[in-house]
Design a protein around this motif. Structure first.
Motif, PDB file in Angstrom:
ATOM      1  N   ASP A 192       0.655  -1.205   0.093  1.00 39.66           N
ATOM      2  CA  ASP A 192       0.010  -0.069  -0.096  1.00 39.66           C
ATOM      3  C   ASP A 192       0.858   1.239  -0.068  1.00 39.66           C
ATOM      4  N   THR A 193       0.592   2.134  -0.908  1.00 42.97           N
ATOM      5  CA  THR A 193       1.482   3.331  -1.297  1.00 42.97           C
ATOM      6  C   THR A 193       1.339   4.433   0.067  1.00 42.97           C
ATOM      7  N   LEU A 226      17.359  -2.812  -9.944  1.00 41.44           N
ATOM      8  CA  LEU A 226      16.677  -1.831  -9.649  1.00 41.44           C
ATOM      9  C   LEU A 226      16.321  -1.580  -8.165  1.00 41.44           C
ATOM     10  N   ALA A 227      16.502  -2.894  -7.281  1.00 43.34           N
ATOM     11  CA  ALA A 227      16.313  -2.920  -5.907  1.00 43.34           C
ATOM     12  C   ALA A 227      17.580  -2.256  -5.364  1.00 43.34           C
ATOM     13  N   GLU A 228      18.686  -2.425  -5.898  1.00 43.14           N
ATOM     14  CA  GLU A 228      19.780  -1.866  -5.234  1.00 43.14           C
ATOM     15  C   GLU A 228      19.652  -0.401  -5.371  1.00 43.14           C
ATOM     16  N   ALA A 247       8.200  -0.674 -12.047  1.00 45.00           N
ATOM     17  CA  ALA A 247       9.088  -1.344 -11.140  1.00 45.00           C
ATOM     18  C   ALA A 247       9.362  -0.453  -9.894  1.00 45.00           C
ATOM     19  N   ASP A 248       9.661   0.874 -10.062  1.00 48.35           N
ATOM     20  CA  ASP A 248      10.095   1.744  -9.131  1.00 48.35           C
ATOM     21  C   ASP A 248       9.039   1.711  -8.184  1.00 48.35           C
ATOM     22  N   THR A 249       7.368   1.960  -8.207  1.00 45.61           N
ATOM     23  CA  THR A 249       6.573   2.017  -7.382  1.00 45.61           C
ATOM     24  C   THR A 249       6.497   0.673  -6.596  1.00 45.61           C
ATOM     25  N   TRP A 268      10.251  -1.215  -0.004  1.00 47.42           N
ATOM     26  CA  TRP A 268      11.330  -0.758   0.884  1.00 47.42           C
ATOM     27  C   TRP A 268      10.860   0.145   2.110  1.00 47.42           C
ATOM     28  N   GLU A 269       9.739   1.028   1.726  1.00 46.50           N
ATOM     29  CA  GLU A 269       9.200   1.887   2.891  1.00 46.50           C
ATOM     30  C   GLU A 269       8.865   1.149   3.993  1.00 46.50           C
ATOM     31  N   LEU A 270       8.482  -0.395   3.920  1.00 45.85           N
ATOM     32  CA  LEU A 270       8.108  -1.119   5.068  1.00 45.85           C
ATOM     33  C   LEU A 270       9.304  -1.815   5.629  1.00 45.85           C
TER      34      LEU A 270
END
Length: 322
Positions: A174-175, A264-266, A308-310, A316-318
């Motif tokens: 959830d954003t 992209l995750a890095e 991919a970014d979203t 990652w915010e979580l």
């Protein structure tokens, strides 16, 4: 409406609950908490801690009228389903059939079912559409197909209207940051990457780099869980308004390779994420891509969070704060 969400404290179920809350529905969550997370139980909703195979739980669920069901209470690890099929028979099949029987006994005629692209097996062509042959290659996929087939029979015999939604790779959170409980024992790439990045794992493995893809690693179709949630609500609306069952794919229609997602995750987390290349896994096709044209035309749905970014930043915010 009073709406039942089985597995509603789990990863996908909790996002559906949020979507239903925003629409003002009365929500009953049933979860045995094997995969559920207490952090994903939102205030104001009814909650039963129990299993849908338990007659007492079913009796409590239907002690008051239920207008519709969203069904997510299933085991979903494809590999485990091949080594412990009885576990998947008992939960995925028996549990669902008991739920359906209780629905019919209590005049509840609408169900949105969490199916899977695993019903297709190895793709004979891409992108996969709903007309593709159905040939699951693991027992988990078979349980989903078996339930779909039973839902079609119960439509013909008893008027039960269903939406079978075939997911590809669900990811993201959830954003708005309202879902705070991470997925338990994930088997999918992106949560595993996040567990490594947050220190919950030491590293992850990329299974094969010699596939017929641009960088040699498998390409998959990722769909944001909030986009899935929107599709579920639209699917229920569709079957209630038309009194017709439906089956649709839910994917983003764009693919990312395993290596692309790792790179992209890095960038998103701002540090290297330990991984190594190992041999191929049996049964992994080089590419899996969805056609969601039917969902777009039938439901008026389109994914808006599945870039991919979203996907990665919402995860990652979580995970960064664990």
């Amino acid at each position: 409406m009073r709406v039942l969400v089985t597995g509603g404290a789990g990863y996908i179920g909790s996002h559906i609950v949020l979507e239903l809350m925003e629409l003002g529905h009365n929500i009953l969550v049933v979860d045995d908490m094997a995969n559920g997370n207490e952090a994903n139980l939102f205030p104001g909703n009814e909650f039963i801690n129990g299993h849908i195979q338990d007659p007492n739980v079913l009796k409590e669920i239907f002690s008051r009228p239920v207008d519709a069901v969203f069904h997510f209470a299933a085991w979903k690890a494809a590999g485990e389903s091949m080594t412990n099929p009885s576990k998947y028979t008992l939960n995925n099949l028996n549990g669902t059939f008991q739920l359906i029987s209780a629905m019919l006994e209590n005049d509840c005629k609408y169900i949105v079912f969490s199916s899977s692209a695993a019903v297709y097996g190895t793709p004979q062509y891409l992108p996969l559409d709903e007309k593709h042959p159905l040939s699951p290659e693991n027992y988990y996929g078979y349980t989903k197909l078996c339930i779909e087939e039973n839902l079609r029979w119960f439509d013909q015999l008893k008027g039960l209207k269903s939406a079978s939604l075939r997911y590809f790779n669900a990811a993201g959170y959830d954003t708005k940051g309202r879902v705070r409980g991470i997925e338990k024992a994930p088997a999918n790439l992106l949560p595993i990457i996040m567990e490594v990045a947050s220190g919950l794992r030491k590293g992850f493995e990329i299974y094969g780099d010699d596939y017929d893809t641009p960088d040699g690693t498998c390409v998959r179709d990722y769909i944001h869980v909030s986009d899935l949630a929107t599709a579920h609500v639209l699917a229920l609306k569709q079957i209630m308004e038309t009194n017709q069952s439906l089956t649709v794919n839910l994917g983003s229609e764009s693919g990312y390779s395993v290596k692309e997602m790792a790179d992209l995750a890095e960038k998103v987390v701002g540090k290297p994420i330990a991984h190594k290349i190992v041999g191929r896994r049996a049964g992994d096709p080089a590419k899996l891509l969805a056609s969601s044209a039917k969902a777009r035309s039938l439901l008026g749905w389109k994914p808006i969070y599945s870039d991919a970014d979203t996907l990665l930043s919402s995860m990652w915010e979580l995970y960064r704060n664990l």
